[in-house]
Design an enzyme around this catalytic site. Sequence first.
Site, PDB file in Angstrom:
ATOM      1  N   GLY A   1     -12.503 -53.096 -10.974  1.00  0.00           N
ATOM      2  CA  GLY A   1     -11.207 -53.248 -11.612  1.00  0.00           C
ATOM      3  C   GLY A   1     -10.312 -54.132 -10.782  1.00  0.00           C
ATOM      4  N   GLY A   2      -9.023 -54.162 -11.144  1.00  0.00           N
ATOM      5  CA  GLY A   2      -8.087 -54.998 -10.415  1.00  0.00           C
ATOM      6  C   GLY A   2      -7.918 -54.576  -8.974  1.00  0.00           C
ATOM      7  CG  PHE A   3      -9.118 -50.622  -8.025  1.00  0.00           C
ATOM      8  CD1 PHE A   3     -10.262 -50.343  -7.306  1.00  0.00           C
ATOM      9  CD2 PHE A   3      -9.110 -50.325  -9.377  1.00  0.00           C
ATOM     10  CE1 PHE A   3     -11.368 -49.787  -7.915  1.00  0.00           C
ATOM     11  CE2 PHE A   3     -10.201 -49.749  -9.989  1.00  0.00           C
ATOM     12  CZ  PHE A   3     -11.335 -49.481  -9.263  1.00  0.00           C
ATOM     13  N   GLY A   4     -10.368 -53.378  -6.995  1.00  0.00           N
ATOM     14  CA  GLY A   4     -11.563 -53.609  -6.205  1.00  0.00           C
ATOM     15  C   GLY A   4     -12.778 -53.052  -6.918  1.00  0.00           C
TER      16      GLY A   4
ATOM     17  CG  ASP B   1      -3.324 -46.505 -16.254  1.00  0.00           C
ATOM     18  OD1 ASP B   1      -3.162 -46.830 -17.458  1.00  0.00           O
ATOM     19  OD2 ASP B   1      -4.106 -47.097 -15.493  1.00  0.00           O
TER      20      ASP B   1
ATOM     21  CG  LEU C   1     -20.864 -46.057  -9.453  1.00  0.00           C
ATOM     22  CD1 LEU C   1     -20.113 -44.793  -9.085  1.00  0.00           C
ATOM     23  CD2 LEU C   1     -22.114 -45.719 -10.250  1.00  0.00           C
ATOM     24  N   GLY C   2     -18.696 -49.906 -10.951  1.00  0.00           N
ATOM     25  CA  GLY C   2     -17.706 -50.591 -11.766  1.00  0.00           C
ATOM     26  C   GLY C   2     -16.745 -51.383 -10.908  1.00  0.00           C
TER      27      GLY C   2
END
Length: 828
Positions: A520-523, A636, A517-518
Site C-alpha cells: 500500500g501507500g505505507f509500504g 478508515d 502479502l500485499g
Amino acid sequence: MDVTITPLKCLVRIMFLHLFSCFVLLMITAMVSIADDTYTSTFQSLRDGQTHVSTGGTFELGFFTPEGASNKRYVGIWYKNIPVNTVVWVANRDTPLTDSSGVLKITSPGILVLVDHNKTVWSSNTSSPAQNPVAQLLDSGNLVVIDKSDNVDPSAESFLWQSFDYPGNTLLPGMKLGRNTITGFKWFMSSWKSPQDPSQGNYTFQNGPKGYAEQIMMEGSVMKFRTGPWNGIRFSGAPHLSPNPIYTYNLLFDHDEEYYSYKLLNRSILSRLVLAQDGLVHRYTWIDRTQEWFLHLTAQLDSCDTYALCGAYGVCNIENSPACGCLKGFSPKYPKDWEVMDWSNGCVRKTPLSCNGDIFQKYYGVKLPSTEQSWFNTSMNIKECEMKCTKNCSCTAYSNLYISQGGTGCRMWFGDLIDITIRNFTKNGEDLYIRMAASELPTDNTKINGQKVRIVLIITSMLSTSLLIFLTIYLRKKQHQKHGKVWSSKKEDLELPLFDVASIIYATNNFSENNKLGQGGFGSVFKGMLRDGREVAVKRLSKHSRQGLDEFKNEIMHIAKLQHRNLVKLHGCCIQEDEMILIYEFMPNKSLDFFIFDHTKSMSLDWRKRFDIINGIARGLLYLHQDSRLRVIHRDLKAGNILLDSEFIPKISDFGLARSLGGNETRAETNRVVGTYGYMSPEYAIDGFYSTKSDVFSFGVSVLEIISGKRNRGFYNPDHSLNLLGHAWKLYTQGRSIELLDTSVGDSTIRLEEVLRSVHVGLLCVQQNPEDRPSMSAAVLMLSGEGALPQPQKPGFYTERNLSEIKVDAAPKPCSANEVTFTLLEAR
C-alpha cells in the site's frame, strides 16, 4: 283493545326476559371481577388446574409438570404471554406431588401451604400473624402474602412473606443477591438438577462473605468462579457488565442489608438472569420478533474465570498460550507440573521478602485477587493505603476500593494472592500493587517504599542505549528530515516488545517476494515466522512514504494497548538501522474484500459467516468507541482493513489514520481529510468533522457490502445510476430488501429475519445526518434482535450519478486487495 297474547308473542317475551337475566348476571359477574382485580386480585386457595394471573398479566401462578417428568407436579410461576414455557420460580422444588390432588392455600396465621391428601408438602413462614391473610401475584413475578384487613399497598413491600426472598435458578428484576447483616439471612440463587428436575442442583450463586462485595459461584462447598470485588461501577472481573439500554444494576448497602440487584429501564422488555445446571450464569432477553430468548451475556468469559486456575501468585491471560503464567518475580512451584498444564500449585517467590526496602509492582487493569484474606477501609485514599501496606510486613498487595470519582478507599491483601486475571481492561479497570523483593529488576511505575522509580526498560543493542531515548531521538530525526516537525513520544505509548532487524530478516527470509502479502501507500506487508514458531505479518514502512510515518505513530499510540478479539493484535515493532517495522498476528484468510468481492471466493462465505462477521466488526467498533482507554475513531474502516483469522473471525486492522477523543469530546475537526472513497461520511468528507458517527457510517457501508458482495464505489445496476447505498435504499422502500443478498450465498444458512434486519441496520448507519445514526452500542443490540427498529432516512451521498459518459463494466475486473486511501488538503 285486543290484549290477546298469541303463542308467538309469549315466546318472544320469554326469550327477552331470559336474555335480560343473562345480561344482568354477566354485569354482576363483571362487577365482582372488577372489584376483586381493583383490590389487587388476591386469592386464598388454588387447586391443581386453576391458575392465578398477575395484575398486569405478565406472570401466571399454577401447577405444572416439567417436560419429560410426567409423574411430577409442582407449584410454580411462569411468564404468561410468551409461547416458550419459562418457569421462574418453584415452591415445592424438592418435594414434587405425584398426582393432581394438590391445593395451595393460606392458613389463618398468614402461611402459604401446599397440601396433598391432607398432608402438608410445602409451606412458607411469617414473622407475625394476620387477621385476614391473602396471597397475591405481583406483576414483577413476586408471590406475596399480605394482611387484607390492613389495606396494604403492595408497592410498599409490607409483606408477611414473599417469594422474592427465596430465588431459585432465576433472578428477576427487583430480586436481591446478598444478605441481611443483622439477621444473617441470605438471598442466593441455586441451579436446577436438570431441565426435568427443578430440585436444588450442585451450584449456588451468591455474594461473597460479608464486606468482600463480590459474587461467587459454589459447587457444593468448592468455589468455582468469582466476579472480583465491586469497584463502584462494576465487579472487577466483569468487563461485559456495562451500562446498556435494557437494565441498570448496582451493589447496594442499604441500612442493615448489602445486596446486588437490577431493574429494567423498559418494563415492556422481559429479561432474566439464570443459573444453569452446568454452573454458568446467563442473561436472557425475550425477542418478540424471533419468539425466542436471546442470550445477552454470560458471566464467565473463558477458562481464565475458573477459580484459582493458575494457583497462588499465578496469573491467567487468555491471550497467552498457555494461559497461566507466574507474576514477575515468581516462578512455578513445581515446574514439571506446569509442563503438563497442571498449574494448581501455583508459583513461589524467586527472592524472599525482607519487609524493609521491598518494592511494589503495579499491574494495570486486572481482576483483583480473591478477597478471602483481605482488609478494607472506605475512607482512606490510595496514598494512605500505600503507606499502610508498606509498613505492614504481612501485606502482600494493595489497591483502591472504588475506582469511581477518581478512586477512593483502600483494600489490602494478606497471605497468598489467588485468582488473578489480566484482561487488559482499558476502561474501568483496576490497578493492583504487589509486594516484591527489592532485588528484583524494577520496571516502569514500580514503587519502592512509596516512591515511584522511573526506570525505563533497557534494550540490548550495539550502543546499549535506553529504549526511550533511542526511540525519541530516532523519530525526532526522521520527523525533522521529512517534515520539519517533532513528535514528542510518551513512554506509556511504547510499552510493547521491541524486535531487532536481524530477527525480522530471518522471519521474512530477507523480505522475500515469495513472502509478500500485499502493498500500500505505507509500504509492504510480508508473512514471517519468528524463531519461537509464531506466524506473523510484518508491515515494513517504505523509506519514501510520508503517510507511512504517520501511520506508524498512530499504530503505536492507538493499538499497542488495545486488546479485543475483534481487533488485530500488535506483537511489537522494530526501529533500527533506518527501518520502521510493525509486527502483527498473522491472519491466514487475508482481508474481507479478498472474499466478498470475488464471485468464486465469496461462495465460501455463507450467511452464517457473513452475519457473524458483521457482528464481530460491530463489537470491535463498540470496544473502540466505548470501552477502550480513549474513545478511538478509526477513520478508515473498510473491507480491506477487516482481516479474517483461520475461523473467519473478523479483526479490525490498520490504525494509521485513527484519532482519539478524550474526556467528554464527541467530535473533532481537521484540515486534513483522510480516508477511502465510498466509506467516508458526508460531514467528514465535505466539512472535515469526524466523530464516532463517522465510523458508524463506514460500518453501515461495510454491512451493505458484506450482504450484497458489491462495492459501494463503482456499483453498477442497469436500472438506475445509484451507488450501492442508493440501491439498498430503493429496494428497502419497495419492500424488496432481500434482493440485496449476494446470489452466491447458499440457501441452507439463510435466516430471512437476520438478512432483513441487517439491511435495515446498515441503512440506519448510513443516514445523512450523524445524529440520526445509531451508536455502535445501539447497533450491536439492533443486530441481536433487540426491539423494533426506527425507520431509516435517505442515505448520505444518495444522489444519482451521471454515468452516460463513464464506461462501466457490468462485471468489473478484479481489484487490488486494498482500495486507495486518499488525503484531501483543504484551506480553512
